[in-house]
Design an enzyme around this catalytic site. Structure first.
Site, PDB file in Angstrom:
ATOM      1  CE1 TYR A  30     -22.691  25.632  47.255  1.00  0.00           C
ATOM      2  CE2 TYR A  30     -23.225  24.540  45.181  1.00  0.00           C
ATOM      3  CZ  TYR A  30     -23.346  24.625  46.558  1.00  0.00           C
ATOM      4  OH  TYR A  30     -24.110  23.714  47.220  1.00  0.00           O
TER       5      TYR A  30
ATOM      6  CG  HIS B  42      -4.462  13.929  -0.595  1.00  0.00           C
ATOM      7  ND1 HIS B  42      -4.661  13.307  -1.806  1.00  0.00           N
ATOM      8  CD2 HIS B  42      -4.788  12.998   0.347  1.00  0.00           C
ATOM      9  CE1 HIS B  42      -5.069  12.068  -1.613  1.00  0.00           C
ATOM     10  NE2 HIS B  42      -5.165  11.846  -0.316  1.00  0.00           N
TER      11      HIS B  42
ATOM     12  NE  ARG C 187     -18.998  27.440  50.476  1.00  0.00           N
ATOM     13  CZ  ARG C 187     -20.063  26.635  50.467  1.00  0.00           C
ATOM     14  NH1 ARG C 187     -19.939  25.365  50.771  1.00  0.00           N
ATOM     15  NH2 ARG C 187     -21.263  27.104  50.155  1.00  0.00           N
TER      16      ARG C 187
ATOM     17  CE1 TYR D 171      -3.503   2.734   0.633  1.00  0.00           C
ATOM     18  CE2 TYR D 171      -2.036   3.465   2.399  1.00  0.00           C
ATOM     19  CZ  TYR D 171      -3.127   3.696   1.568  1.00  0.00           C
ATOM     20  OH  TYR D 171      -3.810   4.878   1.662  1.00  0.00           O
TER      21      TYR D 171
ATOM     22  CG  PHE E 297      -3.547   6.986   9.863  1.00  0.00           C
ATOM     23  CD1 PHE E 297      -4.923   7.109   9.945  1.00  0.00           C
ATOM     24  CD2 PHE E 297      -3.020   5.876   9.230  1.00  0.00           C
ATOM     25  CE1 PHE E 297      -5.764   6.156   9.395  1.00  0.00           C
ATOM     26  CE2 PHE E 297      -3.862   4.903   8.684  1.00  0.00           C
ATOM     27  CZ  PHE E 297      -5.233   5.053   8.770  1.00  0.00           C
TER      28      PHE E 297
ATOM     29  CG  ASN F  20      -1.017   8.555   6.125  1.00  0.00           C
ATOM     30  OD1 ASN F  20      -1.895   8.512   6.962  1.00  0.00           O
ATOM     31  ND2 ASN F  20      -1.091   7.954   4.944  1.00  0.00           N
TER      32      ASN F  20
ATOM     33  CD  GLU G 253      -9.325   8.039   4.419  1.00  0.00           C
ATOM     34  OE1 GLU G 253      -9.839   9.161   4.586  1.00  0.00           O
ATOM     35  OE2 GLU G 253      -8.241   7.855   3.854  1.00  0.00           O
TER      36      GLU G 253
END
Length: 512
Positions: free
Chosen positions: A283, A84, A286, A54, A331, A197, A417
């Site tokens: 609150y 990309h 405190r 791959y 990844f 990646n 994906e």
């Protein structure tokens, strides 16, 4: 100017800050060069063997089963980067892009990515020549890491794409490289994939957020103590023995800070033995250490996650020393996305409780004899009324931003994906939450100092005196209304930088 050396074990958080926010030069340790050369030799052997692997001899994502002929594998890597680099929107800040590039080099230098040393050195050339790729804010799903943002960085290595100009304008990468005397590189098999990646963008943002949050959480203790002092609150809820019986470390640290900040105060002395004094504070006063302390513990969790990621090999596929090249899911940004989301929730609550103290300080029915809205002439003057509006609006925005990004997975790449981390989005909105927190704490600083000034002639604590002196320089004394926006901006700077904290620590010692 410092020099950061990328070791075979990676880099430290301090190294990342020095490069991202400064001008530190970066060099590769010779051992990292050897590690990269060794893993590259394994990839070259795969190339000559012809077996399918791959990203080396196949396509990517949903095209993982598509074989690519040897003569087209370099073309494949270049096409990968171009396709990309598909982000849109405003450019990410310089510090984010520089952190991302350094961290990508860090991962490559660990010697499991199969790239030639010259690829890492080309990224270092960009850093050392202060060339910052133009990386759009939208594009990463934290799926195979920060694919689109890293592709925009890698595209510059090819002499393509855009870089940030000196004043933030967009410039052509080719022209900027030429002017710097740098030449584009040609990618070999596996190298384009190795450049994109990774979780480097979200990790860089998380590391800087951790650094910023650590300071802001300490300053939240400071502004809380100042507000409690101004409202004639009690110091007794912050006694160490009360926090030893609920041993959360962050809570103990925050309580110790607040208790120490309230010592040596004539304001506190004025009501310590008053039988009419409230038995219990609200609150927001405190429980300040319980909320801020929980945030501190959340910060430690985020720091642990980031430290682990800093020594991780984040790539796919990875090259193992025995010659295997294996696909991995390392990844995936879930660890970072969860940590960033959790820290955003914590930071939002630190701001929320601070805003409640501001509201109490301004309310004549609850602020223990201070004037309405901290104006000596309320009616004609509105004092800090609208500053509290601003703080409330910011708290509301932080609540929206605290909704976790990491539960918003959307499938991509033809269902290859089919679960993504949204870690980039989680880290990016965390930065906004922290920026907003500094604004809320700035309003509390202004209000608390106004309250202490109005308690005169009672002398506040050493921390209170240092804060009054710092704020007086840009906001003056209580009186007629002033143009508040510049004072609030100055208060933001006072909260964010280290000068006031340093002045206080000079008087009472280091704060946790």
């Amino acid at each position: 100017m410092t020099t950061v050396t990328i070791q075979p074990t990676g880099v430290s958080p301090a190294d990342v800050l020095a490069v991202a926010r400064g001008t530190a030069k970066v060099v590769l340790d010779p051992a990292t060069i050897d590690a990269m050369a060794t893993s590259r030799a394994i990839v070259d052997g795969i190339e000559s063997s012809g077996r399918p692997v791959y990203g080396v001899s196949t396509g990517f994502g949903a095209l993982a089963n598509t074989f690519v002929a040897p003569e087209r594998r370099a073309e494949l890597q270049h096409a990968l980067i171009r396709s990309h680099a598909a982000g849109v929107g405003a450019p990410m800040p310089r510090e984010v892009v520089r952190a991302m590039m350094l961290l990508r080099v860090r991962s490559l230098a660990l010697g499991h990515s199969g790239v030639r040393p010259l690829v890492a050195e080309a990224l270092l050339d960009l850093l050392n020549h202060d060339i910052t790729p133009w990386v759009p804010e939208h594009g990463s799903l934290g799926a195979s890491g920060d694919l689109a943002p890293l592709a925009h960085c890698a595209l510059v290595l090819l002499g393509e794409g855009w870089v940030l100009g000196p004043t933030g304008e967009r410039q052509d990468a080719a022209d900027v490289l030429t002017a710097a005397g740098l030449k584009p590189i040609e990618l070999a098999a596996k190298e384009g994939l190795a450049l994109i990646n990774g979780t480097d963008g979200m990790l860089g943002m998380l590391l800087m957020a951790i650094h910023d949050a650590a300071h802001l959480f300490t300053m939240a203790d400071v502004t809380a103590a100042l507000g409690i002092e101004a409202m004639l609150g009690s110091e007794r809820p912050f006694l160490p023995e009360l926090h030893a019986i609920r041993p959360h470390p962050g809570q103990a640290a925050s309580a110790a800070n607040i208790h120490r900040l309230l010592q040596d105060s004539r304001v506190m002395d004025s009501h310590r033995d008053d039988l009419a004094h409230a038995v219990q504070d609200a609150y927001s006063m405190r429980c300040a250490p319980q909320v801020a302390g929980a945030a501190r513990d959340t910060l430690e969790f985020a720091r642990t996650v980031a430290d682990r990621e800093l020594v991780s090999v984040v790539d796919n596929p990875v090259v193992l020393p025995d010659g295997r090249v294996e696909s991995t899911g390392n990844f995936h940004g879930a660890p970072l996305g969860f940590a960033a989301d959790f820290l955003a929730i914590a930071a939002a609550e630190v701001g929320a409780i601070a805003e409640r103290r501001v509201d109490r300080l301004l309310d004549v029915a609850r602020n223990r004899e201070l004037p309405a809205f901290l104006s000596p002439d309320a009616g004609v003057n509105s004092g800090l009324m609208i500053a509290q509006y601003t703080a409330a609006g910011i708290v509301a925005e932080n609540r929206r931003l605290a909704a976790p990004a990491s539960v918003d997975s959307l499938p991509t790449s033809g269902m290859q994906e089919d679960h993504v981390s949204m870690g980039w989005a989680a880290a990016k909105k965390l930065r906004t939450v922290l920026d907003n927190l500094s604004s809320v704490l700035a309003v509390e600083l202004l209000a608390a100092v106004r309250g202490l000034q109005l308690r005169a002639p009672l002398v506040p604590s050493p921390a209170g005196r240092a804060a009054v002196e710092a704020v007086r320089a840009f906001a003056g004394e209580p009186g007629p209304d002033i143009f508040l926006a510049p004072a609030m901006e100055a208060a933001r700077r006072t909260v964010s930088d280290r000068d006031l904290r340093t002045a206080i620590e000079r008087e009472i010692g280091p704060l946790a």
